[in-house]
Write a protein that holds these residues in place. Structure first.
Motif, PDB file in Angstrom:
ATOM      1  N   LYS A  10     -29.832   7.760   5.055  1.00 31.68           N
ATOM      2  CA  LYS A  10     -28.758   7.899   4.078  1.00 31.68           C
ATOM      3  C   LYS A  10     -29.024   9.055   3.119  1.00 31.68           C
ATOM      4  CE  LYS A  10     -25.660   4.750   1.905  1.00 31.68           C
ATOM      5  NZ  LYS A  10     -25.393   3.398   1.510  1.00 31.68           N
ATOM      6  N   LEU A 130      -9.881  13.639  10.671  1.00 30.88           N
ATOM      7  CA  LEU A 130     -10.938  12.878  10.011  1.00 30.88           C
ATOM      8  C   LEU A 130     -11.064  13.317   8.561  1.00 30.88           C
ATOM      9  CD1 LEU A 130     -13.947  12.616  12.489  1.00 30.88           C
ATOM     10  CD2 LEU A 130     -12.367  10.836  11.806  1.00 30.88           C
ATOM     11  N   PRO A 131     -11.254  12.387   7.654  1.00 34.32           N
ATOM     12  CA  PRO A 131     -11.532  12.789   6.268  1.00 34.32           C
ATOM     13  C   PRO A 131     -12.852  13.562   6.220  1.00 34.32           C
ATOM     14  CG  PRO A 131     -11.068  10.427   6.413  1.00 34.32           C
ATOM     15  CD  PRO A 131     -11.163  10.950   7.807  1.00 34.32           C
ATOM     16  N   TYR A 132     -12.954  14.474   5.255  1.00 34.50           N
ATOM     17  CA  TYR A 132     -14.130  15.336   5.178  1.00 34.50           C
ATOM     18  C   TYR A 132     -15.424  14.537   5.073  1.00 34.50           C
ATOM     19  CZ  TYR A 132     -17.515  18.722   3.613  1.00 34.50           C
ATOM     20  OH  TYR A 132     -18.646  19.482   3.505  1.00 34.50           O
ATOM     21  N   LEU A 133     -15.425  13.476   4.267  1.00 31.20           N
ATOM     22  CA  LEU A 133     -16.652  12.682   4.105  1.00 31.20           C
ATOM     23  C   LEU A 133     -17.088  12.040   5.417  1.00 31.20           C
ATOM     24  CD1 LEU A 133     -16.036  11.037   0.626  1.00 31.20           C
ATOM     25  CD2 LEU A 133     -17.608  12.893   1.188  1.00 31.20           C
ATOM     26  N   THR A 134     -16.138  11.546   6.204  1.00 34.41           N
ATOM     27  CA  THR A 134     -16.466  10.948   7.499  1.00 34.41           C
ATOM     28  C   THR A 134     -16.987  12.014   8.454  1.00 34.41           C
ATOM     29  OG1 THR A 134     -14.711   9.336   7.159  1.00 34.41           O
ATOM     30  CG2 THR A 134     -15.556   9.568   9.398  1.00 34.41           C
ATOM     31  N   PHE A 135     -16.281  13.133   8.514  1.00 34.69           N
ATOM     32  CA  PHE A 135     -16.671  14.214   9.415  1.00 34.69           C
ATOM     33  C   PHE A 135     -18.045  14.765   9.033  1.00 34.69           C
ATOM     34  CE2 PHE A 135     -15.789  18.637  11.167  1.00 34.69           C
ATOM     35  CZ  PHE A 135     -15.906  18.228  12.489  1.00 34.69           C
ATOM     36  N   SER A 137     -20.422  13.161   7.427  1.00 35.62           N
ATOM     37  CA  SER A 137     -21.480  12.185   7.705  1.00 35.62           C
ATOM     38  C   SER A 137     -21.830  12.140   9.182  1.00 35.62           C
ATOM     39  CB  SER A 137     -21.072  10.797   7.202  1.00 35.62           C
ATOM     40  OG  SER A 137     -19.982  10.300   7.943  1.00 35.62           O
ATOM     41  N   VAL A 138     -20.879  12.453  10.050  1.00 35.49           N
ATOM     42  CA  VAL A 138     -21.171  12.533  11.480  1.00 35.49           C
ATOM     43  C   VAL A 138     -21.929  13.821  11.786  1.00 35.49           C
ATOM     44  CG1 VAL A 138     -20.128  12.780  13.763  1.00 35.49           C
ATOM     45  CG2 VAL A 138     -19.218  11.103  12.160  1.00 35.49           C
TER      46      VAL A 138
END
Length: 147
Positions: A10, A130-135, A137-138
């Motif tokens: 994380k 995809l939202p920026y935070l999701t993208f 984090s991937v």
């Protein structure tokens, strides 16, 4: 033990992405040729690059554009954009071309342009939907830097 690993993963952030930015397909093809010629002669650069990756990660809360806006006139930001956009577009093109070449080696019956369209379409789909935070984090778990 699992909690420590989860906490560590994380904590990974833009420093890892920045550090892995040379691990894109165009970088891999370039550095494979350099490594074949010079071997481990440049391994000493890890002493410099690892602390720089940590510094970039620590400075993540302050974005480059925010810093430019606070301390410089607008024309400096616009100049940065003018010089950055072509470099970014060409780098993405080189990445896609190198991935096409590798996939064409694995599947020689399929023309490389098919992979180019496929990779570009998948990338655009994820960027748009995809939202920026999701993208982000991937992407931090992948050794690539399309963005």
């Amino acid at each position: 033990m699992f909690k420590k690993v989860k906490k560590f993963l994380k904590a990974l952030g833009p420093g890892i992405v920045t550090g892995a930015s040379d691990d894109d397909p165009s970088g891999i093809s370039t550095y494979s040729q350099g490594g074949a010629k010079y071997g481990l002669a440049a391994l000493w650069t890890l002493i410099i690059t690892i602390p720089l990756m940590a510094a970039v990660q620590d400075c993540d809360r302050i974005r480059l554009t925010t810093t430019l806006r606070k301390h410089y006139p607008k024309w400096v930001l616009y100049l940065l954009i003018i010089f950055s956009v072509p470099a970014i577009v060409l780098n993405i093109g080189a990445d896609i071309t190198d991935m096409d070449a590798v996939e064409h080696l694995i599947f020689p019956a399929v023309h490389a342009i098919v992979f180019s369209v496929l990779f570009t379409g998948v990338l655009l789909f994820f960027i748009i939907y995809l939202p920026y935070l999701t993208f982000g984090s991937v992407l931090k778990y992948l050794p690539i830097d399309f963005i």
